[in-house]
Structure formats: structure tokens, C-alpha cells
Design a protein around this motif. Sequence first.
Motif, PDB file in Angstrom:
ATOM      1  N   MET A  82     -61.678 -78.375 -66.495  1.00  0.00           N
ATOM      2  CA  MET A  82     -62.884 -79.174 -66.656  1.00  0.00           C
ATOM      3  C   MET A  82     -63.587 -79.256 -65.307  1.00  0.00           C
ATOM      4  SD  MET A  82     -61.978 -82.389 -69.145  1.00  0.00           S
ATOM      5  CE  MET A  82     -60.895 -83.137 -67.931  1.00  0.00           C
ATOM      6  N   ILE A  83     -64.900 -79.055 -65.311  1.00  0.00           N
ATOM      7  CA  ILE A  83     -65.723 -79.218 -64.121  1.00  0.00           C
ATOM      8  C   ILE A  83     -66.961 -80.004 -64.535  1.00  0.00           C
ATOM      9  CG2 ILE A  83     -67.102 -78.044 -62.360  1.00  0.00           C
ATOM     10  CD1 ILE A  83     -65.207 -75.694 -62.564  1.00  0.00           C
ATOM     11  N   GLY A  84     -67.293 -81.047 -63.795  1.00  0.00           N
ATOM     12  CA  GLY A  84     -68.459 -81.815 -64.200  1.00  0.00           C
ATOM     13  C   GLY A  84     -68.780 -82.955 -63.263  1.00  0.00           C
ATOM     14  N   TYR A  85     -69.589 -83.879 -63.774  1.00  0.00           N
ATOM     15  CA  TYR A  85     -70.064 -85.000 -62.951  1.00  0.00           C
ATOM     16  C   TYR A  85     -70.162 -86.242 -63.824  1.00  0.00           C
ATOM     17  CZ  TYR A  85     -72.661 -87.502 -59.349  1.00  0.00           C
ATOM     18  OH  TYR A  85     -73.040 -88.402 -58.386  1.00  0.00           O
ATOM     19  N   THR A  86     -69.833 -87.389 -63.236  1.00  0.00           N
ATOM     20  CA  THR A  86     -69.941 -88.668 -63.922  1.00  0.00           C
ATOM     21  C   THR A  86     -70.654 -89.678 -63.039  1.00  0.00           C
ATOM     22  OG1 THR A  86     -68.698 -90.438 -65.015  1.00  0.00           O
ATOM     23  CG2 THR A  86     -67.676 -89.429 -63.091  1.00  0.00           C
ATOM     24  N   PHE A  87     -71.392 -90.612 -63.660  1.00  0.00           N
ATOM     25  CA  PHE A  87     -72.048 -91.690 -62.926  1.00  0.00           C
ATOM     26  C   PHE A  87     -72.224 -92.885 -63.857  1.00  0.00           C
ATOM     27  CE2 PHE A  87     -75.662 -89.496 -64.857  1.00  0.00           C
ATOM     28  CZ  PHE A  87     -76.439 -90.555 -65.336  1.00  0.00           C
ATOM     29  N   ASP A  88     -72.496 -94.046 -63.272  1.00  0.00           N
ATOM     30  CA  ASP A  88     -72.829 -95.257 -64.013  1.00  0.00           C
ATOM     31  C   ASP A  88     -74.317 -95.536 -63.876  1.00  0.00           C
ATOM     32  OD1 ASP A  88     -70.450 -95.953 -65.111  1.00  0.00           O
ATOM     33  OD2 ASP A  88     -69.938 -97.481 -63.637  1.00  0.00           O
ATOM     34  N   ASN A  89     -74.983 -95.880 -64.967  1.00  0.00           N
ATOM     35  CA  ASN A  89     -76.380 -96.312 -64.910  1.00  0.00           C
ATOM     36  C   ASN A  89     -76.409 -97.796 -64.585  1.00  0.00           C
ATOM     37  OD1 ASN A  89     -79.053 -96.941 -65.172  1.00  0.00           O
ATOM     38  ND2 ASN A  89     -79.191 -96.479 -67.362  1.00  0.00           N
ATOM     39  N   GLN A  90     -76.709 -98.119 -63.332  1.00  0.00           N
ATOM     40  CA  GLN A  90     -76.801 -99.496 -62.870  1.00  0.00           C
ATOM     41  C   GLN A  90     -78.233 -99.852 -62.474  1.00  0.00           C
ATOM     42  OE1 GLN A  90     -74.404-101.768 -63.010  1.00  0.00           O
ATOM     43  NE2 GLN A  90     -73.025-100.269 -63.942  1.00  0.00           N
ATOM     44  N   THR A  91     -79.209 -99.235 -63.150  1.00  0.00           N
ATOM     45  CA  THR A  91     -80.617 -99.535 -62.866  1.00  0.00           C
ATOM     46  C   THR A  91     -81.107-100.753 -63.636  1.00  0.00           C
ATOM     47  OG1 THR A  91     -81.452 -98.123 -64.658  1.00  0.00           O
ATOM     48  CG2 THR A  91     -81.069 -97.082 -62.505  1.00  0.00           C
ATOM     49  N   GLY A  92     -80.347-101.197 -64.634  1.00  0.00           N
ATOM     50  CA  GLY A  92     -80.765-102.331 -65.445  1.00  0.00           C
ATOM     51  C   GLY A  92     -81.707-101.970 -66.576  1.00  0.00           C
ATOM     52  N   LYS A  93     -81.969-100.692 -66.763  1.00  0.00           N
ATOM     53  CA  LYS A  93     -82.856-100.253 -67.840  1.00  0.00           C
ATOM     54  C   LYS A  93     -82.445 -98.853 -68.272  1.00  0.00           C
ATOM     55  CE  LYS A  93     -86.270 -98.549 -64.490  1.00  0.00           C
ATOM     56  NZ  LYS A  93     -87.677 -98.653 -64.039  1.00  0.00           N
TER      57      LYS A  93
ATOM     58  N   PRO B  91     -78.483 -98.656 -70.001  1.00  0.00           N
ATOM     59  CA  PRO B  91     -77.865 -99.215 -68.786  1.00  0.00           C
ATOM     60  C   PRO B  91     -76.445 -99.707 -69.028  1.00  0.00           C
ATOM     61  CG  PRO B  91     -79.394-100.789 -69.752  1.00  0.00           C
ATOM     62  CD  PRO B  91     -79.560 -99.506 -70.528  1.00  0.00           C
ATOM     63  N   ASP B  92     -75.741 -99.888 -67.914  1.00  0.00           N
ATOM     64  CA  ASP B  92     -74.402-100.489 -67.908  1.00  0.00           C
ATOM     65  C   ASP B  92     -73.374 -99.658 -68.676  1.00  0.00           C
ATOM     66  OD1 ASP B  92     -75.444-102.708 -66.464  1.00  0.00           O
ATOM     67  OD2 ASP B  92     -76.176-103.558 -68.358  1.00  0.00           O
ATOM     68  N   ARG B  93     -73.530 -98.349 -68.610  1.00  0.00           N
ATOM     69  CA  ARG B  93     -72.546 -97.432 -69.166  1.00  0.00           C
ATOM     70  C   ARG B  93     -72.305 -96.293 -68.188  1.00  0.00           C
ATOM     71  NH1 ARG B  93     -73.789 -96.366 -75.637  1.00  0.00           N
ATOM     72  NH2 ARG B  93     -73.756 -98.556 -76.285  1.00  0.00           N
ATOM     73  N   GLY B  94     -71.157 -95.629 -68.362  1.00  0.00           N
ATOM     74  CA  GLY B  94     -70.880 -94.428 -67.599  1.00  0.00           C
ATOM     75  C   GLY B  94     -71.253 -93.204 -68.411  1.00  0.00           C
ATOM     76  N   TYR B  95     -71.583 -92.107 -67.718  1.00  0.00           N
ATOM     77  CA  TYR B  95     -71.995 -90.864 -68.375  1.00  0.00           C
ATOM     78  C   TYR B  95     -71.239 -89.698 -67.763  1.00  0.00           C
ATOM     79  CZ  TYR B  95     -75.410 -93.827 -70.497  1.00  0.00           C
ATOM     80  OH  TYR B  95     -75.983 -94.840 -71.219  1.00  0.00           O
ATOM     81  N   TYR B  96     -70.816 -88.762 -68.636  1.00  0.00           N
ATOM     82  CA  TYR B  96     -69.994 -87.635 -68.247  1.00  0.00           C
ATOM     83  C   TYR B  96     -70.660 -86.339 -68.697  1.00  0.00           C
ATOM     84  CZ  TYR B  96     -66.438 -91.320 -67.974  1.00  0.00           C
ATOM     85  OH  TYR B  96     -65.737 -92.470 -67.678  1.00  0.00           O
TER      86      TYR B  96
END
Length: 248
Positions: A105-116, A195-200
Amino acid sequence: MKPVNLRLTQWFVPAVLVTAAWACGCGGGAAGINAARLPVDRPDVTVERLGTGGISLPSKEAFNIISFESGQDGDGRGESKATGPAGAVCKAESGVNGVGKASFMIGYTFDNQTGKPLDLVAKLKLRHEATIELSPGETPIGKQPPGGSNTLTFVVRDSAGVVLKNEVLTTSTSEAGARNSGGSHDLAFDVQCPPDRGYYFVIAGNCDARNGTGRSASVNMTVSDISLELDWKQTAGGSTAPSAGDNP
């Protein structure tokens, strides 16, 4: 609810991972791909972060999802490893009385903490080569023939388990005998990230090989020139990123 609006373009030139699953299943499909990370291990995308531009991998940032696994039984063999910062290979060999498996597996993850909701355009480019080889000979009637398969998939999921994208880039089995394939992929699609979720965003490769009666199988998958870009885009109400210096 439709959390994703897709705009897909793909160019394919034919030339004839894995830990505990997010959901039940195994292999290269969405159900068998586990890239889960704790929130503390997912980088935050904040309003301030939007102003610094999108994410370009691996040219500006490194992939933060990296997994290579293999397994074997009997005289089978599996191997999976990186080939530089933008490639991977997995190999599976059955031997004459075994099973081999390998995945990456190769990839990227982040959390949307922009509030929208965060609207972005994901762009993926890569090349692949895959082979399935069977040892010569005839399988006796009523006996198990050798076999194998390979799959390359691109999956986008959120931390709530919602599949936003599940694109099988290539898949082959030995049902029609030995196989050889290769191609280039160029995808672009829109994703809306509440918002307030992680994305993979994960590229996953899988190979498996099993022996037949007195015969063996060998399966290979190579991926190279991987490029993944996540770009913030304008929404109907204006730009997602800070407007200073932006074009209308």
C-alpha cells in the motif's frame, strides 16, 4: 447522501496489504485495504494550511501510508518492497507444493480540520506491469491446476468507513493461462471531504500464487512513476482557500 462527486478521466495502454481489514475481505479490493491511522498520526489540514497550496506526492511531500507484506506456505514465497520514492513491486511464487502472497500500500492520509467541507481535486498518475506465469505441463483430469492473480486498486475512504472511490486499475487471473499486461493510468476526480474526519488515498497492489499437481505459478506486479496531487478547488460560494491573491 452522496459524499463524492466524480469527474474521471483515464488513459490506459494495454500490452498484453495489508493488515487487519477495514471491513471483511482480503486482497486488493476496497474491503481488504486497511490504511487506518490514529487521528494523532494524520496530518491536519487547517484553514491556514489551505493558503500554502495543495499536496504533491512524492515531489514535495512524502507518502505517509507505506505498507509491504508477504506470506508463504510450503515451498511458496512472497516478497514486497519499495522501488524508490515513487514505486513498488510485489512477487508471489507457489513452488511445486506451496502458496505465496504479497501486497503493498502506498498513499496519503490527512484530517480535515478546516471546520467546513473541503472540496479538492485528486489527480493520480502511475505505470504498471504485471505477469502471471505457469510452469509447463498438463494438469491431470480431476486435479488442481496451478493458479494466480494480481490486482492494482486505487481507493479513497474516510475515517467513518465510507468508500468515496474504488477504482480497479488492473486485475488478472490465470484462468486463461499465462498473462502479461502493462499500462499507464491518468485519473482526475472531485472529492468533497466533510470536516472532522480523516481521509485516505491509497494505491494497493496484491499478488497471490498457488501450486497445482506437480506444477507451479509465479505472479509479479510492478508500479512506477507514481504521482498523487490533492488540489483545493473553488466552490460555488467562492474559493476554499483564502482569497488573498487568488483569481476570481
